[in-house]
Write an enzyme that holds these catalytic residues in place. Structure first.
Site, PDB file in Angstrom:
ATOM      1  N   GLU A 209       0.809  -1.216   0.000  1.00  0.00           N
ATOM      2  CA  GLU A 209       0.000   0.000   0.000  1.00  0.00           C
ATOM      3  C   GLU A 209       0.845   1.270   0.000  1.00  0.00           C
ATOM      4  OE1 GLU A 209      -3.013  -0.355   3.001  1.00  0.00           O
ATOM      5  OE2 GLU A 209      -3.946  -2.053   1.976  1.00  0.00           O
ATOM      6  N   LYS A 341     -15.749  -1.669   1.693  1.00  0.00           N
ATOM      7  CA  LYS A 341     -14.950  -2.124   0.556  1.00  0.00           C
ATOM      8  C   LYS A 341     -15.883  -2.742  -0.480  1.00  0.00           C
ATOM      9  CE  LYS A 341     -10.826  -3.009   3.376  1.00  0.00           C
ATOM     10  NZ  LYS A 341      -9.875  -4.023   3.893  1.00  0.00           N
TER      11      LYS A 341
END
EC number: 4.2.1.11
Length: 431
Positions: A209, A341
Site C-alpha cells: 500500500e 470495501k
C-alpha cells in the site's frame, strides 16, 4: 439515451502483478463507463467470492478468465437493452442471475466491475461527475464532504515482508483546512519518515500500500518513528495529525490466542490484547483501531467496544460490507465503525446500503481501498458522494494509491465550499 448496448470484460493486471477483471459498459449515444475490481490480501472469511481460475499453469492459478467469460456471456446478455440509470435494477439482475449467497457463480470481481462501470456510464449519460450521480443514488443529492485521509505510511502484516505484526500504521491530517492541504501534510510526513528511518539504518522499501516496510524492534517502535517524523515535518502530534492502526488481528490469531512475533511470540487473550492496544493509545494519540481482534471473536469485540467507548473500534474482516452481518453487529453492540470495501460485497447498490445502515446506527463509515488495486479511483467519488467522512487509500507512493488522492484534489477543486473538509469532526470521539 441510457440504454445499455454493449458490455465488454477483460483481464488486466493489478498493483501486485495479479490479474483482475475490468469491464466496459457502453450506452446509446456513445457513453462509456469503465471500472476494475480490486483484490484483498487479508480477507474476511465471509467476503463475496473473488472468482479465480485455479489453473496453475497460468498466473499461478490466479487468472480470471472465468469471471471475464461471465461478463462477456450471461451478464452481458442479461443487461443489454436495460436502463443503466436504474443501478439497483442492474445490480439485482446480476445478483439474481448468479443465484448464490456469495456470488460464487460469476464472481464478485465480475459483478462489481460491471456494477461500477454501469454507474460511470450512467453518470456520463446524465452529464454529471460520478460523485454527483452516486449522491443521487444514495438519496442525498447535493450533500458532499471531503474525506479525512487515513494514510498508511508504515506497512506490516500481510502487506509487507517484514517482522511487524500490525498491518497498518496510519496518519490522519485532522488539522488541515482542505483535503489538498491534508494530502500535502501527509506527503511531508511521509518524506520525513524516510529520513528518520534512513538515519536509523532502516530499510525504506515500500509494501503493498505504498508505506515503508522496515524491520522494527516492536510494534510500538512503528508509532515512535512516525511521531518523530511528524515532529520533524513541523506538525504537532494529536493536534495537527492523529494516528490510526489496522491490526488485521485475524492474521496472527492462533488457537484462541493473539500471537505477536514482533513481541517475542508473546500470546494474548482477547482482553489482554485489548489492554495491550490500550497502552499504545495512552502513549500516542491513536483515535481509530481497525480489526483489533479476530473476525470470529464476537465476545472479544463486544468487550473491546465497551472498553474503548468513544474511540472508533472498526470492523473490516468481521462485517465485510455486508448488511446482514452489520445488522447483527449493531444489535450486539459490536464496534462503532465499519470499513466499506466494494469487493467484499460485490455491487454498488449493496455498498450504499451498508453505508446507510452504518450511519443510521451512529457508526462511522470509512471508505477503503484493497491492497491489490488499479488506477481506478472510484472510491474517491464514493467517499465524496456519500459524505462518508473518511477514506483509506494507502500512502504517498505507488500510482495505484496516489490516483485516488489526485481524484480527491480534482473533486475538491470542482466543488469548492459545497464539499467541506471537516477534519477532526469526522473522527468519533474527537469532535
Amino acid at each position: 439515451m441510457s440504454k445499455i448496448v454493449k458490455i465488454i470484460g477483460r483481464e488486466i493486471i493489478d498493483s501486485r502483478g495479479n490479474p483482475t477483471v475490468e469491464a466496459e459498459v457502453h450506452l446509446e449515444g456513445g457513453f462509456v463507463g469503465m471500472a476494475a475490481a480490486p483484490s484483498g490480501a487479508s480477507t474476511g472469511s465471509r467476503e463475496a467470492l473473488e472468482l479465480r481460475d485455479g489453473d496453475k499453469s497460468r498466473f499461478l492459478g490466479k487468472g480470471v478468465t472465468k469471471a471475464v467469460a461471465a461478463v462477456n456471456g450471461p451478464i452481458a446478455q442479461a443487461l443489454i437493452g436495460k436502463d443503466a440509470k436504474d443501478q439497483a435494477g442492474i445490480d439485482k439482475i446480476m445478483i439474481d442471475l448468479d443465484g448464490t449467497e456469495n456470488k460464487s457463480k460469476f464472481g464478485a470481481n465480475a459483478i462489481l466491475a460491471v456494477s461500477l462501470a454501469n454507474a460511470k456510464a450512467a453518470a456520463a449519460a446524465k452529464g454529471m461527475p460520478l460523485y454527483e450521480h452516486i449522491a443521487e443514488l444514495n438519496g442525498t443529492p447535493g450533500k458532499y464532504s471531503m474525506p479525512v485521509p487515513m494514510m498508511n505510511i508504515i506497512n506490516g502484516g500481510e502487506h509487507a515482508d517484514n517482522n511487524v505484526d500490525i498491518q497498518e500504521f496510519m496518519i490522519q491530517p485532522v488539522g488541515a483546512k482542505t483535503v489538498k492541504e491534508a494530502i500535502r501534510m501527509g506527503s511531508e510526513v511521509f518524506h520525513h519518515l524516510a529520513k528518520v528511518l534512513k538515519a536509523k539504518g532502516m530499510n525504506t522499501a515500500v509494501g503493498d500500500e505504498g508505506g515503508y516496510a522496515p524491520n522494527l524492534g516492536s510494534n510500538a517502535e512503528a508509532l515512535a518513528v512516525i511521531a518523530e517524523a511528524v515532529k520533524a515535518a513541523g506538525y504537532e502530534l494529536g493536534k495537527d495529525i492523529t494516528l490510526a492502526m489496522d491490526c488485521a488481528a485475524s492474521e496472527f490469531y492462533k488457537d484462541g490466542k493473539y500471537v505477536l512475533a514482533g513481541e517475542g511470540n508473546k500470546a494474548f487473550t482477547s482482553e489482554e490484547f485489548t489492554h495491550f492496544l490500550e497502552e499504545l493509545t495512552k502513549q500516542y494519540p491513536i483515535v481509530s483501531i481497525e480489526d483489533g481482534l479476530d473476525e470470529s471473536d464476537w465476545d472479544g469485540f463486544a468487550y473491546q467496544t465497551k472498553f474503548w467507548r468513544q474511540n472508533p473500534a472498526g470492523c473490516d474482516d468481521l462485517f465485510v460490507t455486508n448488511t446482514k452481518i452489520l445488522k447483527e453487529g449493531i444489535e450486539k453492540g459490536i464496534a462503532n465503525s465499519i470499513l466499506i470495501k466494494f469487493n467484499q460485497i460485490g455491487s454498488l447498490t449493496e455498498t450504499l446500503a451498508a453505508i446507510k445502515m452504518a450511519k443510521d446506527a451512529g457508526y462511522t463509515a470509512v471508505i477503503s481501498h484493497r491492497s491489490g488495486e488499479t488506477e481506478d479511483a472510484t472510491i474517491a467519488d464514493l467517499a465524496v458522494g456519500t459524505a462518508a467522512g473518511q477514506i483509506k487509500t494507502g500512502s504517498m507512493s505507488r500510482s495505484d494509491r496516489v490516483a485516488k488522492y489526485n481524484q480527491l484534489i480534482r473533486i475538491e477543486e470542482a466543488l469548492g465550499e459545497k464539499a467541506p473538509y471537516n477534519g477532526r469532526k469526522e473522527i468519533k470521539g474527537q469532535a
